[in-house]
Design a protein around this motif. Sequence first.
Motif, PDB file in Angstrom:
ATOM      1  N   THR A  29       0.828  -1.205   0.000  1.00  0.00           N
ATOM      2  CA  THR A  29       0.000   0.000   0.000  1.00  0.00           C
ATOM      3  C   THR A  29       0.861   1.254   0.000  1.00  0.00           C
ATOM      4  O   THR A  29       0.592   2.217  -0.724  1.00  0.00           O
ATOM      5  CB  THR A  29      -0.910   0.017   1.243  1.00  0.00           C
ATOM      6  OG1 THR A  29      -1.797  -1.099   1.178  1.00  0.00           O
ATOM      7  CG2 THR A  29      -1.728   1.302   1.305  1.00  0.00           C
ATOM      8  N   GLU A  30       1.928   1.234   0.807  1.00  0.00           N
ATOM      9  CA  GLU A  30       2.808   2.400   0.896  1.00  0.00           C
ATOM     10  C   GLU A  30       3.459   2.699  -0.451  1.00  0.00           C
ATOM     11  O   GLU A  30       3.581   3.865  -0.847  1.00  0.00           O
ATOM     12  CB  GLU A  30       3.894   2.168   1.959  1.00  0.00           C
ATOM     13  CG  GLU A  30       3.398   2.134   3.386  1.00  0.00           C
ATOM     14  CD  GLU A  30       2.676   0.840   3.743  1.00  0.00           C
ATOM     15  OE1 GLU A  30       2.801  -0.152   2.970  1.00  0.00           O
ATOM     16  OE2 GLU A  30       1.996   0.820   4.782  1.00  0.00           O
TER      17      GLU A  30
ATOM     18  N   VAL B 246       0.686   4.136  -2.897  1.00  0.00           N
ATOM     19  CA  VAL B 246       0.342   5.520  -2.545  1.00  0.00           C
ATOM     20  C   VAL B 246       1.496   6.462  -2.883  1.00  0.00           C
ATOM     21  O   VAL B 246       1.287   7.552  -3.427  1.00  0.00           O
ATOM     22  CB  VAL B 246      -0.028   5.618  -1.054  1.00  0.00           C
ATOM     23  CG1 VAL B 246      -0.169   7.078  -0.623  1.00  0.00           C
ATOM     24  CG2 VAL B 246      -1.327   4.865  -0.783  1.00  0.00           C
TER      25      VAL B 246
ATOM     26  N   ASN C 224       1.254   9.438  -5.523  1.00  0.00           N
ATOM     27  CA  ASN C 224       1.501  10.770  -4.989  1.00  0.00           C
ATOM     28  C   ASN C 224       2.684  11.447  -5.678  1.00  0.00           C
ATOM     29  O   ASN C 224       2.779  12.678  -5.689  1.00  0.00           O
ATOM     30  CB  ASN C 224       1.751  10.703  -3.479  1.00  0.00           C
ATOM     31  CG  ASN C 224       1.542  12.036  -2.797  1.00  0.00           C
ATOM     32  OD1 ASN C 224       0.647  12.789  -3.154  1.00  0.00           O
ATOM     33  ND2 ASN C 224       2.370  12.344  -1.820  1.00  0.00           N
TER      34      ASN C 224
ATOM     35  N   THR D  18      -6.142  -2.122  -1.375  1.00  0.00           N
ATOM     36  CA  THR D  18      -5.414  -1.066  -0.687  1.00  0.00           C
ATOM     37  C   THR D  18      -6.398   0.030  -0.280  1.00  0.00           C
ATOM     38  O   THR D  18      -7.544   0.039  -0.709  1.00  0.00           O
ATOM     39  CB  THR D  18      -4.335  -0.430  -1.595  1.00  0.00           C
ATOM     40  OG1 THR D  18      -4.976   0.440  -2.524  1.00  0.00           O
ATOM     41  CG2 THR D  18      -3.550  -1.481  -2.336  1.00  0.00           C
TER      42      THR D  18
ATOM     43  N   VAL E 135      -6.014   3.171  -1.054  1.00  0.00           N
ATOM     44  CA  VAL E 135      -5.556   4.309  -1.834  1.00  0.00           C
ATOM     45  C   VAL E 135      -6.658   5.365  -2.002  1.00  0.00           C
ATOM     46  O   VAL E 135      -6.374   6.569  -1.971  1.00  0.00           O
ATOM     47  CB  VAL E 135      -5.020   3.852  -3.212  1.00  0.00           C
ATOM     48  CG1 VAL E 135      -6.118   3.259  -4.065  1.00  0.00           C
ATOM     49  CG2 VAL E 135      -4.344   5.001  -3.941  1.00  0.00           C
TER      50      VAL E 135
ATOM     51  N   VAL F 192      -6.863   7.348   1.224  1.00  0.00           N
ATOM     52  CA  VAL F 192      -5.686   8.210   1.356  1.00  0.00           C
ATOM     53  C   VAL F 192      -5.847   9.462   0.503  1.00  0.00           C
ATOM     54  O   VAL F 192      -5.588  10.587   0.954  1.00  0.00           O
ATOM     55  CB  VAL F 192      -4.412   7.442   0.958  1.00  0.00           C
ATOM     56  CG1 VAL F 192      -3.219   8.397   0.839  1.00  0.00           C
ATOM     57  CG2 VAL F 192      -4.104   6.355   1.977  1.00  0.00           C
ATOM     58  N   TYR F 193      -6.315   9.301  -0.739  1.00  0.00           N
ATOM     59  CA  TYR F 193      -6.443  10.456  -1.629  1.00  0.00           C
ATOM     60  C   TYR F 193      -7.603  11.354  -1.258  1.00  0.00           C
ATOM     61  O   TYR F 193      -7.539  12.569  -1.450  1.00  0.00           O
ATOM     62  CB  TYR F 193      -6.524   9.996  -3.092  1.00  0.00           C
ATOM     63  CG  TYR F 193      -5.156   9.978  -3.710  1.00  0.00           C
ATOM     64  CD1 TYR F 193      -4.673  11.057  -4.422  1.00  0.00           C
ATOM     65  CD2 TYR F 193      -4.303   8.895  -3.508  1.00  0.00           C
ATOM     66  CE1 TYR F 193      -3.401  11.062  -4.952  1.00  0.00           C
ATOM     67  CE2 TYR F 193      -3.025   8.884  -4.027  1.00  0.00           C
ATOM     68  CZ  TYR F 193      -2.574   9.974  -4.748  1.00  0.00           C
ATOM     69  OH  TYR F 193      -1.305   9.987  -5.252  1.00  0.00           O
TER      70      TYR F 193
ATOM     71  N   TYR G   2      -6.082  13.464   1.327  1.00  0.00           N
ATOM     72  CA  TYR G   2      -5.223  14.473   0.708  1.00  0.00           C
ATOM     73  C   TYR G   2      -6.063  15.653   0.221  1.00  0.00           C
ATOM     74  O   TYR G   2      -5.732  16.824   0.429  1.00  0.00           O
ATOM     75  CB  TYR G   2      -4.466  13.895  -0.493  1.00  0.00           C
ATOM     76  CG  TYR G   2      -3.338  12.955  -0.187  1.00  0.00           C
ATOM     77  CD1 TYR G   2      -2.716  12.948   1.059  1.00  0.00           C
ATOM     78  CD2 TYR G   2      -2.868  12.068  -1.150  1.00  0.00           C
ATOM     79  CE1 TYR G   2      -1.663  12.082   1.321  1.00  0.00           C
ATOM     80  CE2 TYR G   2      -1.819  11.204  -0.898  1.00  0.00           C
ATOM     81  CZ  TYR G   2      -1.215  11.210   0.344  1.00  0.00           C
ATOM     82  OH  TYR G   2      -0.185  10.358   0.603  1.00  0.00           O
TER      83      TYR G   2
END
Length: 225
Positions: free
Chosen positions: A84-85, A88, A92, A189, A191, A194-195, A198
């Motif tokens: 996942t890291e 991302v 990114n 994931t 993702v 996360v976005y 963001y």
Amino acid sequence: MKILLVEDEPAVAQLITKGLKENDHQVTLAPDGLLGLQMATAHSFDIVILDIMLPGISGMELCKQIRLKDTATPILFLTALGTTENVVAGLNAGADDYLVKPFQFAELVARLNSLNRRKQLPVQSATTIQFGQTSVNLNAKLVTYAGENVNLTSTEYRLLEYFLANKNRVLSRLEILEHVWGIDFNMGTNVVDVYVNYLRKKIDKDVSQKCINTVIGRGYMLKLQ
């Protein structure tokens, strides 16, 4: 399509090049990050495919360097790093999509076609949408918050556009993956989450007037006040 492939493993590069040419694509190969950067900045390509672990400079750094001068050309990471890291971090860095090795070649072709279609979408007529303290000019792709320009990555902007096109409607994570990343299956994931976070940090900072809402168990909804 004219494709730049930056891949340092000869066997993998040969396999991808052969397959893409059989699908009527033109392929230029760069065996390291530095040469990839030179080619990407000196020539025009429809899509760039990058590995992450490259000699010279890494694929992550190469992606960032390309994005400093070119925000439009789609970039696909094709790499063995699949956490996942990693996903991302790659997105990114400015990539539009991420495919993990080993992969099915048909999926690679499908993703490339999806990226190319997305790039060729017609430009909308000049329209400015205001919500909260955020203003979005869909023609100029200009976003401001409280009168100040907001610097969104290409992925963040596509996510915002998709929310705007579906305002007041609950969007599942799978729908968002399909329309923003061109992925029609769950990558396993977070993702999307996360976005969304963001985007919230950049355009949804007014606690008294939140616009990007979490709908528990279902997904997200942009509710314009």
